[in-house]
Design an enzyme around this catalytic site. Structure first.
Site, PDB file in Angstrom:
ATOM      1  N   LYS A  18       3.815   2.217  -5.242  1.00  0.00           N
ATOM      2  CA  LYS A  18       2.886   3.396  -5.564  1.00  0.00           C
ATOM      3  C   LYS A  18       4.016   4.071  -6.626  1.00  0.00           C
ATOM      4  O   LYS A  18       5.107   4.349  -6.007  1.00  0.00           O
ATOM      5  CB  LYS A  18       2.598   4.279  -4.592  1.00  0.00           C
ATOM      6  CG  LYS A  18       1.537   5.383  -4.920  1.00  0.00           C
ATOM      7  CD  LYS A  18       1.126   5.999  -3.388  1.00  0.00           C
ATOM      8  CE  LYS A  18       0.342   7.015  -4.246  1.00  0.00           C
ATOM      9  NZ  LYS A  18      -0.308   7.971  -2.849  1.00  0.00           N
ATOM     10  N   SER A  76      -5.379   8.907  -3.146  1.00  0.00           N
ATOM     11  CA  SER A  76      -4.525   8.837  -4.393  1.00  0.00           C
ATOM     12  C   SER A  76      -3.991   7.625  -4.410  1.00  0.00           C
ATOM     13  O   SER A  76      -3.643   7.100  -5.402  1.00  0.00           O
ATOM     14  CB  SER A  76      -3.673   9.917  -4.406  1.00  0.00           C
ATOM     15  OG  SER A  76      -2.643   9.659  -3.258  1.00  0.00           O
ATOM     16  N   SER A 129      -4.981   9.717   1.527  1.00  0.00           N
ATOM     17  CA  SER A 129      -4.753   8.923   0.642  1.00  0.00           C
ATOM     18  C   SER A 129      -4.186   7.322   0.779  1.00  0.00           C
ATOM     19  O   SER A 129      -4.424   6.638  -0.199  1.00  0.00           O
ATOM     20  CB  SER A 129      -3.693   9.651  -0.385  1.00  0.00           C
ATOM     21  OG  SER A 129      -4.280  10.671  -1.070  1.00  0.00           O
TER      22      SER A 129
END
Lengths: 95, 494
Positions: free
Chosen positions: B78, B158, B182
């Protein structure tokens, strides 16, 4: 609680974010909606309840007050938008 | 030869150790797959050279018989994780061009175990969002589509890029972070598995901070076993993060016996929210029945402060964000605005932050600034922290009454169309209604695929566990996973 345009302007200033005057009414109304939602917290009886400081009940760790790192001027400045003579360069701060 | 794109970490690990496949071969397969999947917008900075070098090093280790579980395993990372020399910009314009001089602890640990980085993954800007639509790179796209529809769906947020990449077999697994759901919400939207571990289990050092008392990193994987394997590699105390806990990291994989006889599963009545879709309700009921069949005892429980978790979160998270994001001012890294003649340092800050942050991030910083400002600190921030204490106490009482884990839906719906996230911020925040309590209480929570809705889209169930009992939690998830038998994959269209 309703947020007026003046409050929105003040908050933007405190947050160091430039908001154009014409965008302030929409921002104020968004704040009002969010804060209206947050107002629900007033329904909760919090008398005598400690505010949480750490979700795990552990004492914050400490370390010896010694230098463990340093001599990295180039690395520290590597991502600066403007660096001169080994310093971060910014517009004049003090008149 | 087996289709290497269908492997899990566990199966790849075994093939690598037996020498039936090399990390170099695996890595090339994934590099190609990523190049062919631009339509998903999952990988935003590709690192094929790093991947090839790491794969070669991993193959050498494997040959020498030194093969940790993650050795040679291609991963996506990420964009919130600082990776040395590789763009790490939290999907924000304000960190454009930022290449950290350091490596996050999580990626350091994974790389020390021989893992391979394929690139950086899309996400909501500064991890703020539930649809991946606040990314400066544009949204990641869910590989799943509804039956008879070409509409692009959100992979959730997210960690939307992480979820999309794992679901589309662009990597074997990915790192995610979870501040209010998330990891778990995007896992549910993409038919993948994600665990947010206990707060303090995984070091936050080098992870770009959103709300420090809530943020926690975890793995996003294809199944529960892989979650156990990768979580172990990511976990452990770290001198650089004073909130990381000095607690032994057990072998989570060894805990996966599938035997949950005698375990007590709580079903919180407050999660039966008004308007819960019949499909989600049925998914939940089916999950309850499966756990009963596996020998667990299911009891109704009450978590009375559930309703107040979301408003408390939307005080605490923005407050911490306004403080954490104060460092993005155009001085030390990232974007600096062009200044006009006569502009001083305040103009530089204000213009830089207005240009660099997207609207959702600006909104949260300003809400946080407001709730922390003089005169409102007690009314909003301190009250929210008191409510947080009560939310946590609800869980503690349930566990004290003998509950071993709690079963809930993961999300209120399946993945929705991109561009359909509500323009009303409060309504958009409801996406995290089932997950956010877990962050406030610092507990571990796992989302696993548990079925499909009438549109053919995956739906997830969430299990919430006791602090530091990720092994037991994953074992219950493993039992449920075996009962569900979820094998569906998105049809390839990209």
């Amino acid at each position: 609680m309703s947020i007026d345009i003046e409050t929105a302007r003040r908050v933007a200033k405190l947050a160091r974010i430039r908001v154009d005057a014409e965008a302030l009414p929409a921002l104020a109304s968004e704040f009002s909606a969010i804060l209206g939602f947050i107002e629900q917290l007033n329904e909760v009886d919090v008398e005598g309840v400690e505010p949480m400081t750490s979700v795990t009940p552990m004492r914050l760790k400490r370390r010896a007050d010694v230098v463990t790192d340093g001599e990295q001027q180039a690395a520290v400045l590597a991502n600066a938008p403007d660096a001169r003579e080994g310093f971060f360069a910014v517009p004049k701060v003090v008149e | 030869m087996t289709d290497t794109r269908k492997l899990t970490i566990a199966t790849a690990r075994d093939l690598l150790r037996k020498g039936e496949v090399t990390s170099a071969e695996l890595t090339e397969t994934y590099i190609k797959a990523i190049d062919a999947a631009g339509a998903l917008n999952a990988f935003v900075h590709k690192t094929p050279e790093i991947a090839r070098a790491q794969a070669a090093a991993a193959d050498a280790r494997l040959k020498a018989g030194d093969a940790p579980d993650m050795c040679g395993i291609p991963l996506g990372i990420k964009d919130l994780f600082a990776t040395k020399g590789v763009p790490s910009q939290a999907a924000s314009g304000i960190l454009a061009g930022f290449k950290p001089e350091y490596e996050s602890t999580v990626t350091s640990q994974l790389f020390a175990d021989g893992a391979v980085m394929l690139g950086k993954l899309n996400m909501d800007e500064f991890a703020m969002g539930s649809a991946n639509e606040s990314s400066v790179y544009g949204p990641a796209v869910n590989p799943w589509r509804a039956n008879d529809s070409d509409a692009a769906l959100t992979p959730g947020g997210s960690s939307g890029g992480s979820a999309a990449a794992v679901a589309a077999d662009l990597c074997l697994a990915a790192t995610g972070t979870d501040t209010g759901g998330s990891i778990r919400q995007p896992a549910a939207f993409t038919g993948t598995t994600g665990i947010k571990p206990t707060y303090g289990r995984v070091s936050r050092w080098g992870i770009i901070a959103y709300a420090s008392s809530l943020d926690q990193a975890g793995p996003m994987t294809k199944d529960v076993r892989d979650a156990a394997i990768m979580l172990k590699a990511m976990s452990g105390v770290d001198a650089k993060d004073s909130t990381s806990a000095d607690i032994a990291v057990p072998d989570f994989e060894a805990a996966l016996t599938g035997d949950i006889r005698g375990k007590t599963i709580g079903i919180p009545r407050e999660y039966r929210i008004e308007g819960l879709s019949p499909e989600i309700q049925k998914l939940w009921d089916d999950g309850i029945a499966m756990l009963k069949d596996a020998g667990a005892k299911v009891v109704d429980i009450s978590l009375p402060h559930t309703k107040y978790a979301l408003p408390a979160y939307y005080v605490i998270a923005p407050a911490e964000a306004s403080s954490n994001l104060a460092r993005y001012d155009g001085v030390r890294f990232g974007h600096r605005a062009q200044l006009s003649a006569g502009d001083g340092i305040n103009e530089m800050y204000e213009k830089t932050r207005a240009e660099g942050f997207g609207p959702e991030v600006q909104r949260r910083i300003m809400v946080g600034t407001y709730v922390l400002s003089a005169g409102f600190y007690d009314a909003y921030y301190n009250r929210a922290r008191r409510v947080r204490t009560l939310v946590k106490r609800d869980f503690e009482m349930a566990f004290a009454d003998g509950v071993d884990a709690i079963l809930t839906p993961a999300t209120p719906s399946s993945a929705f169309a991109l561009g359909k996230e509500s323009a009303d911020p409060v309504e958009a925040y409801l996406n995290d209604v089932f997950t956010i309590t877990v962050n406030l209480a610092g507990l571990p929570g796992v989302s696993l695929p548990a079925g499909q809705d009438s549109k053919g889209l995956p739906l997830g169930l969430q299990l919430i566990g006791k602090p530091w009992e990720e092994g037991e939690l994953l074992n219950i998830a493993y039992s449920l996973e075996r009962s569900v038998g979820f094998v569906a994959k998105p049809a390839r269209w990209w």
